[in-house]
Design an enzyme around this catalytic site. Structure first.
Site, mmCIF file in Angstrom:
data_model
loop_
_atom_site.group_PDB
_atom_site.id
_atom_site.type_symbol
_atom_site.label_atom_id
_atom_site.label_comp_id
_atom_site.label_asym_id
_atom_site.label_seq_id
_atom_site.Cartn_x
_atom_site.Cartn_y
_atom_site.Cartn_z
ATOM 1 N N ASN A 9 0.867 -1.176 0.000
ATOM 2 C CA ASN A 9 0.000 0.000 0.000
ATOM 3 C C ASN A 9 0.902 1.224 0.000
ATOM 4 O OD1 ASN A 9 -1.843 2.000 0.348
ATOM 5 N ND2 ASN A 9 -2.535 1.360 2.391
ATOM 6 N N LYS A 11 0.099 4.222 -0.325
ATOM 7 C CA LYS A 11 -0.554 5.410 0.261
ATOM 8 C C LYS A 11 -0.260 6.628 -0.632
ATOM 9 C CE LYS A 11 -0.333 3.151 4.722
ATOM 10 N NZ LYS A 11 -0.301 3.244 6.191
ATOM 11 N N HIS A 97 -9.606 1.348 4.645
ATOM 12 C CA HIS A 97 -8.356 1.524 5.396
ATOM 13 C C HIS A 97 -8.632 2.450 6.582
ATOM 14 C CE1 HIS A 97 -4.286 2.557 6.450
ATOM 15 N NE2 HIS A 97 -3.907 1.481 5.785
ATOM 16 N N GLU A 99 -7.042 4.816 7.711
ATOM 17 C CA GLU A 99 -6.804 6.236 7.424
ATOM 18 C C GLU A 99 -8.019 6.860 6.742
ATOM 19 O OE1 GLU A 99 -3.100 5.521 5.383
ATOM 20 O OE2 GLU A 99 -2.238 4.903 7.294
ATOM 21 N N GLU A 169 -5.653 -4.792 10.279
ATOM 22 C CA GLU A 169 -4.596 -3.816 10.549
ATOM 23 C C GLU A 169 -4.887 -3.104 11.866
ATOM 24 O OE1 GLU A 169 -2.588 -2.650 6.580
ATOM 25 O OE2 GLU A 169 -4.227 -1.259 6.941
ATOM 26 N N GLY A 175 2.417 2.211 10.910
ATOM 27 C CA GLY A 175 3.382 3.301 10.803
ATOM 28 C C GLY A 175 4.074 3.625 12.113
ATOM 29 N N SER A 215 3.294 -2.271 10.318
ATOM 30 C CA SER A 215 4.748 -2.352 10.519
ATOM 31 C C SER A 215 5.350 -3.696 10.094
ATOM 32 C CB SER A 215 5.116 -2.018 11.971
ATOM 33 O OG SER A 215 4.715 -0.695 12.284
HETATM 34 P P1 13P Z 1 2.899 0.343 7.751
HETATM 35 O O1 13P Z 1 3.365 -0.943 7.124
HETATM 36 O O2 13P Z 1 3.644 1.554 7.293
HETATM 37 O O3 13P Z 1 2.763 0.220 9.236
HETATM 38 O O4 13P Z 1 1.390 0.576 7.190
HETATM 39 C C1 13P Z 1 0.496 -0.464 7.251
HETATM 40 C C2 13P Z 1 -0.680 -0.105 6.444
HETATM 41 O O5 13P Z 1 -1.431 0.785 6.799
HETATM 42 C C3 13P Z 1 -0.887 -0.813 5.179
HETATM 43 O O6 13P Z 1 -2.141 -0.531 4.652
#
Ligand code: 13P
Length: 253
Positions: A9, A11, A97, A99, A169, A175, A215
């Site tokens: 992803n 982003k 997601h 976010e 997740e 992150g 992560s």
């Molecule tokens: P990270 O791998 O940066 O923690 O992000 C995970 C994520 O949100 C994947 O969609």
């Protein structure tokens, strides 16, 4: 065997040129996937056509959108429809997601509408779920995540559900560099599979890929993916570094 999936992803990171180089750097490794393994790159909308052409000749490599709108078409300036994604031959779409839930107020009900539109067009939804730190600390994560599934997915038939990929997740692991332990991931994935089995039957639940996200990196992917109910990962930060993501692909069961 259910599909084992390494999903990147990206982003809102990088430029078109950087995305193209990242894809090239990963694909030049020529990792041959087994029939039950897939690699998916969720790229920003302006990169999708380029990215799809990069993977066109690579068996089991696919491109995903990171979102779609919950209406078919119309006066929704700035949004991207499922029909648009279908028209450029996109086969996967990440939805829900954390976010998007947090910054764009996406509710379980809106996500149910997106799921319907995607399945109508044979685009595989990668449906994200997961709890915040508060919920984990209150030890109510199991019911919280089950409600996310219930409100967005339980209207589906078993046949439709078998086409959905789930990504668990935990928000506190995204992150932050803090992954769920492999035992925590396994426990939640087994819970999700039992919730799906209750609603859709054991056979369907056993065929659904449940990815872990939060992560994931080269250094922990083998251990996390080796858990029996973890079917690969949805990877943010580490998917932006070619050698990290190559190692993550190689960690698939
Ligand atoms: P990270 O791998 O940066 O923690 O992000 C995970 C994520 O949100 C994947 O969609």
């Amino acid at each position: 065997m259910r599909k084992q999936i390494a999903a990147a992803n990206w982003k809102m990171n990088g430029t078109y040129q950087q995305g193209e180089k990242l894809l090239n750097d990963i694909l030049k490794e020529e990792i041959v996937l087994a029939a039950h393994q897939q690699v998916v790159f969720a790229a920003p909308f302006p990169f999708l056509i380029m990215a799809n052409s990069e993977v066109a000749d690579e068996p089991n490599y696919f491109i995903a959108a990171q979102n779609c709108y919950n209406k078919k078409s119309g006066a929704y300036t700035g949004e991207v429809s499922v029909d648009m994604l279908e028209s450029i031959n996109i086969k996967f779409c990440v939805i829900g997601h954390s976010e998007r839930r947090e910054y764009f107020n996406e509710s379980n009900a809106v996500l149910a509408e997106k799921i319907n539109l995607l399945l109508e067009k044979n685009i595989t939804p990668i449906f994200c779920c997961g709890e915040s730190l508060n919920i984990r600390e209150a030890n109510t994560q199991n019911t919280y995540v089950a409600t996310q599934l219930q409100e967005s997915l339980f209207h589906l038939t078993a046949a439709q559900m078998s086409k959905v990929v789930i990504a668990y997740e935990p928000i506190w692991a995204i992150g932050t560099g803090k992954t769920a332990s492999s035992a925590q991931a396994q426990e939640m994935h087994a819970h999700l599979r039992s919730v799906l089995a209750n609603q859709f039957g054991k056979d369907v639940a056993n065929e659904i890929s449940i990815l872990y996200g939060g992560s994931v990196k080269a250094a922990n992917a083998v251990e996390i993916f080796s858990q029996p109910d973890v079917d690969g990962g949805l990877v943010g930060g580490a998917s932006l570094i070619a050698e990290e993501f190559v190692a993550i692909i190689k960690a698939l069961k």
